[in-house]
Design a protein around this motif. Sequence first.
Motif, PDB file in Angstrom:
ATOM      1  N   SER A 135     -79.037  14.049  65.676  1.00 29.66           N
ATOM      2  CA  SER A 135     -79.484  12.656  65.786  1.00 29.66           C
ATOM      3  C   SER A 135     -78.706  11.733  64.856  1.00 29.66           C
ATOM      4  O   SER A 135     -78.196  12.133  63.814  1.00 29.66           O
ATOM      5  CB  SER A 135     -80.989  12.551  65.548  1.00 29.66           C
ATOM      6  N   ASN A 136     -78.579  10.474  65.289  1.00 27.33           N
ATOM      7  CA  ASN A 136     -77.849   9.453  64.538  1.00 27.33           C
ATOM      8  C   ASN A 136     -78.888   8.481  63.977  1.00 27.33           C
ATOM      9  O   ASN A 136     -79.440   7.653  64.703  1.00 27.33           O
ATOM     10  CB  ASN A 136     -76.869   8.742  65.471  1.00 27.33           C
ATOM     11  N   ILE A 137     -79.168   8.609  62.682  1.00 25.53           N
ATOM     12  CA  ILE A 137     -80.270   7.858  62.076  1.00 25.53           C
ATOM     13  C   ILE A 137     -79.999   6.354  62.046  1.00 25.53           C
ATOM     14  O   ILE A 137     -80.906   5.554  62.234  1.00 25.53           O
ATOM     15  CB  ILE A 137     -80.575   8.421  60.672  1.00 25.53           C
ATOM     16  N   ARG A 138     -78.712   5.953  61.875  1.00 21.55           N
ATOM     17  CA  ARG A 138     -78.416   4.514  61.849  1.00 21.55           C
ATOM     18  C   ARG A 138     -78.631   3.882  63.224  1.00 21.55           C
ATOM     19  O   ARG A 138     -79.227   2.813  63.348  1.00 21.55           O
ATOM     20  CB  ARG A 138     -76.985   4.261  61.376  1.00 21.55           C
ATOM     21  N   VAL A 139     -78.152   4.547  64.264  1.00 18.21           N
ATOM     22  CA  VAL A 139     -78.377   4.054  65.626  1.00 18.21           C
ATOM     23  C   VAL A 139     -79.885   3.970  65.885  1.00 18.21           C
ATOM     24  O   VAL A 139     -80.396   2.962  66.371  1.00 18.21           O
ATOM     25  CB  VAL A 139     -77.708   4.974  66.681  1.00 18.21           C
ATOM     26  N   GLY A 140     -80.605   5.037  65.497  1.00 20.94           N
ATOM     27  CA  GLY A 140     -82.054   5.076  65.702  1.00 20.94           C
ATOM     28  C   GLY A 140     -82.756   3.924  65.005  1.00 20.94           C
ATOM     29  O   GLY A 140     -83.578   3.232  65.608  1.00 20.94           O
ATOM     30  N   MET A 141     -82.430   3.693  63.745  1.00 19.66           N
ATOM     31  CA  MET A 141     -83.122   2.655  62.974  1.00 19.66           C
ATOM     32  C   MET A 141     -82.827   1.256  63.526  1.00 19.66           C
ATOM     33  O   MET A 141     -83.731   0.438  63.664  1.00 19.66           O
ATOM     34  CB  MET A 141     -82.706   2.744  61.501  1.00 19.66           C
ATOM     35  N   LEU A 142     -81.549   1.010  63.863  1.00 13.86           N
ATOM     36  CA  LEU A 142     -81.186  -0.301  64.419  1.00 13.86           C
ATOM     37  C   LEU A 142     -81.971  -0.566  65.708  1.00 13.86           C
ATOM     38  O   LEU A 142     -82.533  -1.651  65.896  1.00 13.86           O
ATOM     39  CB  LEU A 142     -79.676  -0.335  64.707  1.00 13.86           C
ATOM     40  N   LEU A 143     -82.031   0.427  66.575  1.00  8.33           N
ATOM     41  CA  LEU A 143     -82.694   0.244  67.862  1.00  8.33           C
ATOM     42  C   LEU A 143     -84.219   0.231  67.733  1.00  8.33           C
ATOM     43  O   LEU A 143     -84.912  -0.297  68.600  1.00  8.33           O
ATOM     44  CB  LEU A 143     -82.241   1.327  68.845  1.00  8.33           C
ATOM     45  N   GLU A 144     -84.740   0.780  66.643  1.00 14.88           N
ATOM     46  CA  GLU A 144     -86.193   0.740  66.427  1.00 14.88           C
ATOM     47  C   GLU A 144     -86.687  -0.687  66.192  1.00 14.88           C
ATOM     48  O   GLU A 144     -87.863  -0.975  66.428  1.00 14.88           O
ATOM     49  CB  GLU A 144     -86.580   1.644  65.247  1.00 14.88           C
ATOM     50  N   VAL A 145     -85.812  -1.575  65.721  1.00 14.85           N
ATOM     51  CA  VAL A 145     -86.206  -2.987  65.599  1.00 14.85           C
ATOM     52  C   VAL A 145     -86.611  -3.493  66.989  1.00 14.85           C
ATOM     53  O   VAL A 145     -87.661  -4.121  67.164  1.00 14.85           O
ATOM     54  CB  VAL A 145     -85.051  -3.856  65.037  1.00 14.85           C
ATOM     55  N   ALA A 146     -85.794  -3.158  67.990  1.00  8.30           N
ATOM     56  CA  ALA A 146     -86.070  -3.592  69.370  1.00  8.30           C
ATOM     57  C   ALA A 146     -87.289  -2.876  69.941  1.00  8.30           C
ATOM     58  O   ALA A 146     -88.170  -3.514  70.535  1.00  8.30           O
ATOM     59  CB  ALA A 146     -84.845  -3.328  70.246  1.00  8.30           C
ATOM     60  N   THR A 147     -87.380  -1.556  69.751  1.00 14.76           N
ATOM     61  CA  THR A 147     -88.471  -0.808  70.397  1.00 14.76           C
ATOM     62  C   THR A 147     -89.836  -1.138  69.783  1.00 14.76           C
ATOM     63  O   THR A 147     -90.815  -1.249  70.510  1.00 14.76           O
ATOM     64  CB  THR A 147     -88.253   0.721  70.333  1.00 14.76           C
ATOM     65  N   THR A 148     -89.916  -1.308  68.455  1.00 14.43           N
ATOM     66  CA  THR A 148     -91.226  -1.610  67.853  1.00 14.43           C
ATOM     67  C   THR A 148     -91.678  -3.014  68.249  1.00 14.43           C
ATOM     68  O   THR A 148     -92.860  -3.235  68.529  1.00 14.43           O
ATOM     69  CB  THR A 148     -91.206  -1.476  66.314  1.00 14.43           C
ATOM     70  N   LEU A 149     -90.727  -3.960  68.289  1.00  7.20           N
ATOM     71  CA  LEU A 149     -91.067  -5.324  68.721  1.00  7.20           C
ATOM     72  C   LEU A 149     -91.610  -5.292  70.156  1.00  7.20           C
ATOM     73  O   LEU A 149     -92.658  -5.858  70.461  1.00  7.20           O
ATOM     74  CB  LEU A 149     -89.813  -6.209  68.641  1.00  7.20           C
ATOM     75  N   GLY A 150     -90.905  -4.581  71.028  1.00  6.57           N
ATOM     76  CA  GLY A 150     -91.340  -4.450  72.417  1.00  6.57           C
ATOM     77  C   GLY A 150     -92.672  -3.734  72.532  1.00  6.57           C
ATOM     78  O   GLY A 150     -93.541  -4.128  73.317  1.00  6.57           O
ATOM     79  N   ALA A 151     -92.883  -2.703  71.703  1.00  7.10           N
ATOM     80  CA  ALA A 151     -94.121  -1.908  71.762  1.00  7.10           C
ATOM     81  C   ALA A 151     -95.339  -2.761  71.427  1.00  7.10           C
ATOM     82  O   ALA A 151     -96.391  -2.624  72.058  1.00  7.10           O
ATOM     83  CB  ALA A 151     -94.028  -0.721  70.806  1.00  7.10           C
ATOM     84  N   LEU A 152     -95.199  -3.646  70.452  1.00  7.36           N
ATOM     85  CA  LEU A 152     -96.324  -4.529  70.094  1.00  7.36           C
ATOM     86  C   LEU A 152     -96.646  -5.444  71.273  1.00  7.36           C
ATOM     87  O   LEU A 152     -97.807  -5.629  71.636  1.00  7.36           O
ATOM     88  CB  LEU A 152     -95.987  -5.356  68.855  1.00  7.36           C
ATOM     89  N   GLY A 153     -95.605  -5.987  71.901  1.00  9.05           N
ATOM     90  CA  GLY A 153     -95.800  -6.840  73.080  1.00  9.05           C
ATOM     91  C   GLY A 153     -96.469  -6.073  74.212  1.00  9.05           C
ATOM     92  O   GLY A 153     -97.411  -6.567  74.843  1.00  9.05           O
ATOM     93  N   GLY A 154     -96.017  -4.848  74.451  1.00 12.26           N
ATOM     94  CA  GLY A 154     -96.570  -4.015  75.522  1.00 12.26           C
ATOM     95  C   GLY A 154     -98.028  -3.671  75.272  1.00 12.26           C
ATOM     96  O   GLY A 154     -98.853  -3.682  76.188  1.00 12.26           O
TER      97      GLY A 154
END
Lengths: 278, 126
Positions: free
Chosen positions: A72-91
């Motif tokens: 796993s690539n932790i930097r890619v994961g963390m950067l993209l988690e900004v998008a996924t957590t924001l979306g998850a709250l909306g969902g």
Amino acid sequence: MNTFEFSALVGGGAFVAGLLGAMTGLGGGVVLVPLLTTVFGVDIRYAVGASLVSVIATSSGAAAAYVREGFSNIRVGMLLEVATTLGALGGAYAAGILSTTAIGTVFGIVMLYSAWLSTSPPADRLEPRPPDPLAVRLRLDSSFPGPDGPVAYHVRNVPAGFLLMLLAGVLSGLLGVGSGALKVLAMDRAMMLPFKVSTTTSNFMMGVTAAASAGVYLHRGYINPGLSMPLMLGVLAGATVGARILPAARPRHLRLVFAAVIVVLGVQMLVQSLSGRL
Amino acid sequence: MSPSRWTDEEFDVRLGRLLQVGVIASALLVAAGGIVYLASTGLASPDFAAFHGEPDRLRYVRGIVHAALTGSGRGVIQLGLLVLIATPVVRVAFALFAFARQRDWIYVAITSTVLALLAAGMTGLI
């Protein structure tokens, strides 16, 4: 059927879902809700809540094994988690407003789309490309352990990957799934990560994404302990075993098997939603 | 470049261990609560077809901890699920610490944003 038998059956189904989910990187979550609603007749709100906590278990259980293997690539994961957590709250907020029929219909469509995505042939990436300046600036380029030592790779199309992840987050929060198919699509196809890196990084991210909306679901009373218990334990056991055998497995064949399961459950989900039986 | 790579690998190993501890603790609580729950209600019919929503005491951190301490099987399961939900949050906090130690300020900012979004989702629980 009494509660003991029900728990044993749900736990067994969840074990298989966790095993296939971890090995394909598509997550067990996408089959848990339809399994509970169409096979066991559980209300979709309880099903989504229980699925969400099981997704966290799948992700964290599998990630513990993957992280050590260096895929796993932790930097890619963390950067993209900004998008996924924001979306998850909306969902998660949208889930409180939409009808169960609407959620079930969206679920069925997402399942069929996931199955189609997971079987369409991977993009050709034989031609070497120059490094992407944004990916270099964000230090996303990395390497993974290959048979003959570390294999270096470059990360592409960061903005496109980020937008796809925002959508993946919304679906995760709305449907209680890990959105593994969309995450793998964003990383595998758009960002051109090697398959095992996108699979394991996606698995790694699911827990954080699901935790963002799980708080909202728990507060809303959607997380039922009696239902979550067998589902979470079954998925966790399956995902742990699945993560152990991942390096030896052939992803292409697994994807086809899992896609077939997803299609069957997706069609059932759509039929039951549209006929108002959900 | 090489000292930061070494830190990355060490960080990965610790992160893996942290996730494992959180998940195992959660699974043990859920399994223990599950035994109590099944011992008391195992022979009754499961009732998940109609949605009632969980009672208030199983929706908030304080209520869940109280229910678990009184030995309620459902309370102990819910406490285990709370530990499970907290595990990725602790993981992100750990990553923030690791990036700060590497003086990687771009990732300190990115990780702080993720942590703030997670906190926003948890505010209803306190």
